[in-house]
Scaffold this active site. Structure first.
Site, PDB file in Angstrom:
ATOM      1  N   SER A 152      32.991  34.687 -16.791  1.00 45.15           N
ATOM      2  CA  SER A 152      33.477  35.957 -17.300  1.00 45.15           C
ATOM      3  C   SER A 152      32.783  37.104 -16.555  1.00 45.15           C
ATOM      4  O   SER A 152      32.911  37.194 -15.337  1.00 45.15           O
ATOM      5  CB  SER A 152      33.257  36.029 -18.809  1.00 45.15           C
TER       6      SER A 152
ATOM      7  N   ASP B 198      44.288  33.419 -21.075  1.00 44.37           N
ATOM      8  CA  ASP B 198      43.047  34.170 -21.275  1.00 44.37           C
ATOM      9  C   ASP B 198      43.352  35.610 -21.661  1.00 44.37           C
ATOM     10  O   ASP B 198      44.090  36.302 -20.967  1.00 44.37           O
ATOM     11  CB  ASP B 198      42.221  34.133 -19.987  1.00 44.37           C
TER      12      ASP B 198
ATOM     13  N   HIS C 145      40.338  32.011 -22.734  1.00 43.96           N
ATOM     14  CA  HIS C 145      39.049  32.359 -22.144  1.00 43.96           C
ATOM     15  C   HIS C 145      37.997  31.274 -22.335  1.00 43.96           C
ATOM     16  O   HIS C 145      37.164  31.049 -21.466  1.00 43.96           O
ATOM     17  CB  HIS C 145      38.556  33.667 -22.770  1.00 43.96           C
TER      18      HIS C 145
END
Length: 719
Positions: free
Chosen positions: A571, A656, A691
């Protein structure tokens, strides 16, 4: 091998192109150099801001529903499978080994709330948890609240987004997601009559809180496009959700809102926050149709949180306190004039959180990069710290739902100590180990013995004079002669600290000779609020140079060498990976970038993308020229250049909601053209997840095994 730009074939050809890759996955000796990777179609798209023109050849990949986009992602997946086909046996070995260490059936330590003991358990072979409770005592008859395996049937992805039980224990509200985009449906169960209610709250956030009447639920809704949580609604059990009432709306696009219930259950709170500011409103939980009142109006650069105890609200605030202080104010007072200081500011200690008991105040703090727990007696003011006794560790407050007790529940872990649940007597200071996660023996490595591993705490001098902490673990028999492979990880954003916690899966790397290290770079809060400020906005490059300086230290100090040094981040940590690949690619043998945030400028200029406006105070607002130019100077996608890049494994999820799949997809497409080296460049997209990757207790370790096999293959030794 230099990749020359090739215009991709039409959609129909791309579909056909997937097939040879799928066939090749059965070949155990496939060489990456024998295969031509997919090439994304070049469609120049002009982006202009502040008289600066950028041309994005792969902007078109942001069309999630476009068949050509899906075909390209599937072609990349097939290519990745083909060039790693020779690792299939190692992946299976690693997966079996990781799963073998985990107890097939497990149950959490029960905690008490409102006369019931709640726990979570797994049955052997089950991918999803079963939530249970027992009335009156932890060994009473079990009632199943949510049967995860049954609810997940028929879904490629499934996640419980949380659940709330009414104070009387009669009704359960639970949120679930079957896509991975964090859009939840909320359903209701009658726990006494053991039946489901008919109504469903669709496409909500999963954040919710019950009022005291046991029939009124407050919940948060998100903007359907940006996914910003911006509304709080009121639902009455047994009524049509279309009749629900809006009670609060957050119109400032930089803020998100949420609802909660104080530990005392006396007050409902609506919080609204962004990076620099926050605001809370409160309502007596016994008056669910009343009007919420502000605790303290929002002000720029003032963040606070609220808890209730006795006749006061307690505010954890950064007012005149960079590392925060604790004050209290009478309920109904709306300004600072009535504040009484409870815990003063300490410039060397970050005050992260609190827990209130009838006789004690417990503080969660962070000093010198480590978490600690401080206990204060209300009556005398006497204080003490809980002793943990290891150089690198993590400690957190656990489920403490009862006021009138002298027992504190906390969780402890370190790089060599599995997660451990403790009850701690606040008066006698005696602690009782309730549970330590089991690490089962494996056929190859035998039983886990923490004495076989060593934890170290290092301090690295950064180029600007700062000292960067590193937490490190390795087998005791590993030599320090530069011959060992080392995996260096970091995050370094949003003030989120990376703690030195245990991972049984990581043992599969450590036992094969890897050293594992965490660089506690600026951008987190490991060293207090200043550490965060020094790694965001116009200080963001400190995060990247800190990581590079840690890498240089580890190679110069004999822990590893550049041909055996690996990096991993996800991320915003994936942004870090992209930046260091551009800055110092020669330092790393390989890099793993999980759901990486790499197209910083384009994303932050698009306020329709989830999270964008909320994060202007983290990265900067590129609508302002100075911020635009600074962000552009490090944005990994924009800064890709013609040079040799290390081996790269890039992962993403089609659904995501936090880092859109097209960022890593575009990055890989551009790297394929610009990379002058011949190391593997792999993109792996989970077509059914978001995610957090795959759902399921064991399924997620398939990705872990894939990553470990990728790293071990690059080491080039039998391990």
């Amino acid at each position: 091998m230099q990749r020359s730009p090739i215009v991709a074939a039409p959609f129909s050809t791309l579909l056909i192109a997937v097939l040879p890759f799928a066939v090749l996955t059965s070949c155990a000796t496939t060489d990456v150099h024998d295969l031509d990777p997919p090439s994304a179609r070049v469609r120049p798209h002009v982006l202009t801001a502040h008289d600066d023109v950028r041309v994005d050849d792969y902007y078109w990949l942001n069309q999630r529903e476009d068949p050509e986009v899906i075909a390209y992602l599937e072609a990349e997946n097939a290519y990745t499978e083909a060039v790693t086909a020779h690792l299939a046996g190692l992946r299976d070995e690693l997966y079996d080994e990781i799963v073998a260490r985990i107890s097939p059936d497990d149950v959490s330590v029960p905690y008490e709330e409102d006369g019931y003991w709640y726990a979570t358990r797994y049955e052997e072979g089950g991918e999803y948890p079963i939530y249970t409770r027992r009335k009156g005592a932890p060994d009473g008859p079990e009632q199943v609240l949510l049967d995860g395996p049954r609810l997940a049937e028929g879904h490629a992805y499934f996640a419980i987004g949380g659940f709330q039980v009414t104070t009387d224990g009669h009704t359960l509200a639970y949120a679930f997601d079957t896509v991975g985009r964090r859009k939840y449906d909320v359903r209701f169960n009658d726990l006494i009559g053991r039946r489901a209610y008919a109504e469903v709250l669709e496409d909500v956030t999963g954040n919710m809180a019950w009022a005291a009447d046991g029939r009124t639920l407050f919940y948060a809704r998100q903007d359907p496009q940006t996914l910003r949580s911006y509304q709080i609604w009121r639902h009455v059990l047994g009524t049509d959700p279309s009749q629900d009432e809006l009670v609060y709306q957050e119109d400032d696009e930089e803020f998100r809102c949420f609802v909660s219930l104080t530990k005392s259950k006396r007050y409902l709170l609506i919080g609204s926050s962004q990076t620099l500011s926050s605001e809370y409103h409160y309502l007596d939980a016994s008056d669910p149709r009343g009007a919420f009142q502000v605790v303290l109006p929002r002000e720029r650069n003032h963040r606070y949180s609220v808890e209730h105890f006795g006749d006061h609200f307690y505010l954890l605030t950064n007012d005149s306190a960079k590392n925060r202080r604790l004050v209290r104010t009478p309920i109904g007072s709306h300004d600072r004039s009535a504040w009484e200081e409870v815990v003063p500011h300490d410039p060397d200690v970050l005050l992260e959180g609190t827990e209130f008991f009838s006789g004690h105040l417990v503080l969660r703090e962070r000093a010198e990069g480590l978490t600690r727990i401080r206990v204060r007696e209300w009556a005398t003011g006497a204080e003490h710290l809980v002793d943990f006794g290891e150089p690198a560790y993590a400690a957190a407050l656990s489920n403490n739902r009862t006021f009138d007790t002298t027992t504190l529940r906390y969780v402890y872990s370190s790089l060599t100590t599995p997660r451990s649940d403790y009850d701690y007597d606040l008066v006698t200071r005696e602690r009782v180990l309730l549970k330590r996660d089991q690490v089962l023996p494996t056929e190859r490595w035998g039983a886990f013995d923490p004495a076989n591993y060593v934890t170290e705490r290092l301090w690295v001098g950064a180029r600007d004079g700062e000292r960067i902490p590193i937490s490190l673990v390795h087998r005791r028999d590993v030599p320090r002669d530069g011959t060992q492979p080392l995996l260096l990880s970091a995050y370094g954003s949003y003030g989120s600290s990376r703690d030195a916690t245990f991972s049984s899966a990581r043992l599969s790397l450590l036992d094969r000779g890897f050293i594992y290290a965490i660089a506690h770079v600026r951008g987190g809060r490991e060293m207090g609020e200043r550490w965060y400020d020094d790694g965001k906005l116009f200080n963001k490059k400190n995060t990247f140079t800190d990581f590079v300086d840690c890498a240089l230290y580890l190679t110069s100090s004999g822990y590893t060498s550049t041909d055996r040094l690996f990096a991993q981040g996800g991320s915003a940590g994936g942004l870090l990976m992209g930046a260091i690949c551009n800055m110092r690619p020669e330092l790393f043998r390989g890099v793993v970038a999980n759901v990486p945030f790499v197209d910083v400028v384009t994303t932050m200029l698009d306020d329709t993308i989830p999270l964008t406006t909320f994060e202007y105070d983290e990265w900067g607002n590129p609508n302002e020229r100075a911020a635009y130019e600074y962000m552009l100077s490090y944005s990994p996608y924009d800064q890709v250049s013609e040079q040799d890049y290390p081996a790269l494994l890039v992962t993403t999820g089609l659904h995501d909601s936090q880092v859109q799949y097209w960022e890593p997809a575009k990055w890989v497409a551009k790297l394929r053209v610009m990379n002058t080296g011949d190391e593997p460049l792999l993109l792996r997209t989970d077509m059914a997840a978001g995610h957090g990757g795959a759902s399921g207790r064991f399924k997620r370790f398939e990705e872990t095994a894939f990553t470990y096999a990728f790293l071990l293959d690059l080491v080039g030794e039998e391990r």
